[in-house]
Design a protein around this motif. Structure first.
Motif, short mmCIF file in Angstrom:
data_model
loop_
_atom_site.label_atom_id
_atom_site.label_comp_id
_atom_site.label_asym_id
_atom_site.label_seq_id
_atom_site.Cartn_x
_atom_site.Cartn_y
_atom_site.Cartn_z
N ASP A 194 0.83 -1.21 0.00
CA ASP A 194 0.00 0.00 0.00
C ASP A 194 0.86 1.26 0.00
O ASP A 194 0.54 2.25 -0.67
N ALA A 195 1.96 1.24 0.76
CA ALA A 195 2.86 2.40 0.79
C ALA A 195 3.51 2.61 -0.57
O ALA A 195 3.70 3.75 -1.02
N PHE A 196 3.83 1.51 -1.25
CA PHE A 196 4.41 1.62 -2.59
C PHE A 196 3.41 2.27 -3.54
O PHE A 196 3.80 3.08 -4.40
N GLU A 197 2.15 1.93 -3.41
CA GLU A 197 1.12 2.54 -4.28
C GLU A 197 1.00 4.04 -3.99
O GLU A 197 0.84 4.84 -4.92
N LEU A 198 1.08 4.43 -2.73
CA LEU A 198 1.03 5.85 -2.39
C LEU A 198 2.22 6.60 -2.99
O LEU A 198 2.06 7.71 -3.53
#
Length: 605
Positions: A194-198
């Motif tokens: 999820d952090a990578f997507e952000l």
């Protein structure tokens, strides 16, 4: 797991397995070579971050790229979270957790009168959870903590943990209905995915292009900085005012997908600080430069370029130019060198290289595909040649054969690489070779081949890892070389600079010491060991021999940057000329060689 109390670091033990090509009648191929390794898994103190980096304060970009913003440091902070959480997800021990702290970046809807000494970062139209994550990433001090392991009262953080120790602050602007607050510290931090997507959305929305790759490489150097106790000196983010340029997007969703898929391999590389350092130092190694010519080879880059007018008057410019030169010499390591300069690791790398004996890791060649020592290359042609004074073998080949597994048992110990990457000068006679060299007299070249990696598990077993078969985001990573035009020639300052011989002397001592220290001693009748650069005062005089090569006894003479090859008594020797401290036109040729790369022997790229 191995806990080091001296360095307050948690290590993971592993080893690599190397095999060797065999010849008919030679059994060396039946053996393997094991190279141990320690990977940095946990640290007790985060790496300090200061916003005083002087290199790449304005991102030069690649051709056609938008360069109005320099957000590399912001992205590096985001990557440090992503790598930390990914490691925790893969390797977290008892008590492992990821959590926010009370420290946050100031929100867009801050109280009246609040002022910040920094810039406002637009994180876009995001929800509260995403805004809370950005508030932690851009927070002063530590906005989050990734705990890898708890051992009694000792807490080990991820090796990419950072602590921003600077008065300059970030403000965040976002499209949500309210600003993140300290009460939201209880929010659940996002997973690495999820952090990578952000982070990906942020990169795409701001058209950051190659900055995303350079930021990842910058973060990969954080564990190495921590190992050496070096502060990360990142350039403070900048944003130029004016109309946005209409440039094609240089970062695409497929690029990001490939980066995500390669994260486990980048994590392994980053945790192995010895491979990182060896790879960065290895860019300065050149296969055609022997141990006694290291100083003249390094002199122009280390001493001439820093005082060029277009360099000396601009703070940080030298390291920028150095990064670009290294990127041209080794395109596969281009992004890593850009990251090392951005993070502040480059000065330590230069310190290692200047001494002529940079740290070496035999695993680095297998992991990066870039040779970093003459030992990484098999050489060519027969090992032994018959000459007027008998059979001879290049010392570089003799050293390579010494590293092979023993076919004939002896009391010699050559388990590790020589202590310097530069090949030894000259030849040695067959009669002075130990049995483990002579037994390969009629063999064709033996090649050292990387087979696989093995992780040491807690129960005493090992897990075989075949490694990365294809390079993730290879095309994109190799493109990240700033768009500059390589000059046809480089004009150096018209000044006289003395040429020190410390690097040549240190390299020569270490490369020959590898033989004398591993049990072989000083070969009889080899006058080269009488040279002042190699002489060990604790060892008795070297006995002479009628077959001594008169030209083989002089390894170190005062020299300029002129590099010459001479041929005397039928034996090719390599020796510096004796013009002391003169800056000559040959140095310009040497600089040009740095840009072009001297790869005709072995095609190392």
């Amino acid at each position: 797991m191995d806990e080091s109390s001296a360095t307050s670091t948690l290590f993971l033990e592993a080893h690599s397995i190397f095999g060797f090509t065999s010849n008919e009648g030679c059994t060396v191929g039946d053996n393997i070579k094991t190279i141990p390794a320690l990977l940095q898994l946990g640290i007790q103190s985060p790496t300090p971050v200061h916003w005083n980096g002087t290199s790449f304060r304005q991102w030069v970009g690649i051709e056609g790229e938008n360069t109005k913003r320099n957000y590399i440091s912001i992205l590096a902070l985001g990557w440090s979270y992503i790598l930390s959480v990914r490691l925790l997800e893969m390797q977290g021990q008892g008590g492992a957790e990821i959590a926010y702290t009370q420290s946050i970046a100031t929100g867009y809807k801050r109280k009246a009168g609040d002022k910040i000494a920094g810039i406002t970062v637009d994180i876009g139209d995001v929800d509260k959870d995403a805004a809370r994550w950005w508030a932690a990433i851009l927070a002063p001090g530590q906005g989050w903590k990734a705990i890898i392991s708890r051992n009694d009262d000792v807490v080990y953080l991820s090796p990419w943990s950072v602590c921003v120790e600077d008065e300059q602050r970030f403000d965040i602007a976002w499209g949500g209905t309210s600003s993140p607050s300290q009460d939201s510290v209880v929010s659940t931090p996002p997973s690495s995915k999820d952090a990578f997507e952000l982070l990906s959305r942020f990169c795409l929305s701001h058209d950051l292009g190659s900055q995303c790759f350079v930021a990842l490489a910058t973060t990969l150097t954080f564990p190495t900085l921590n190992h050496y106790g070096i502060v990360a000196t990142l350039p403070f983010p900048t944003e130029m005012r004016g109309r946005e340029e209409d440039n094609p997007v240089k970062l695409t969703a497929p690029d990001l997908v490939r980066m995500s898929e390669g994260l486990p391999y980048y994590i392994a590389l980053s945790c192995n600080h010895s491979v990182i350092v060896s790879s960065l130092c290895g860019v300065f190694w050149e296969p055609r430069i022997p141990c006694n010519l290291v100083s003249p080879w390094l002199h122009p880059v280390m001493n001439e370029v820093p005082i060029m007018e277009e360099v000396i008057n601009f703070e940080g410019r030298y390291h920028e130019i150095l990064a670009i030169m290294c990127a041209i010499r080794r395109p596969k390591l281009s992004v890593l060198w850009l990251g090392a300069v951005t993070s502040g690791l480059a000065p330590r790398i230069l310190k290692f290289v200047k001494g002529g004996t940079p740290p070496l890791d035999p695993n680095a060649f297998a992991w990066t595909g870039c040779p970093q020592s003459f030992m990484d290359l098999a050489g060519s042609g027969p090992y032994f040649q018959t000459e007027a004074l008998g059979e001879k073998i290049q010392r570089a080949d003799a050293w390579r054969l010494l590293f092979l597994p023993t076919v004939v048992e002896d009391d010699l110990h050559y388990e590790n690489y020589p202590f310097a990457p530069w090949e030894p000068v000259g030849k040695t006679s067959a009669e002075n070779c130990v049995a483990r060299i002579g037994i390969h007299r009629f063999c064709s070249r033996h090649h050292l081949t990387y087979q696989h990696w093995a992780w040491h598990l807690g129960d005493g077993s090992t897990l075989v890892d075949q490694g990365l078969k294809t390079v993730p985001a290879q095309h994109s990573f190799q493109e990240v070389i700033p768009g500059i035009e390589t000059p046809a020639s480089v004009i150096l300052p018209v000044v006289e600079l003395p040429l020190g011989q410390e690097a040549s002397r240190g390299a020569s001592w270490e490369i020959f010491q590898w033989v004398t220290a591993n049990g072989e001693g000083i070969p009889a009748g080899e006058l080269i060991y009488k040279d002042e650069w190699l002489r060990d005062e604790s060892v008795s005089e070297v006995p002479s021999s009628p077959q001594d090569d008169a030209t083989d006894g002089h390894i170190g003479q005062l020299s300029s940057s002129t590099i010459s090859r001479g041929e005397l008594d039928g034996d090719q020797v390599i020796s510096p000329k004796t013009t002391l401290g003169t800056i000559s036109s040959v140095q310009k040729v040497c600089i040009d060689s740095w840009f072009k790369g001297l790869h005709s022997e072995g095609e190392i790229e």
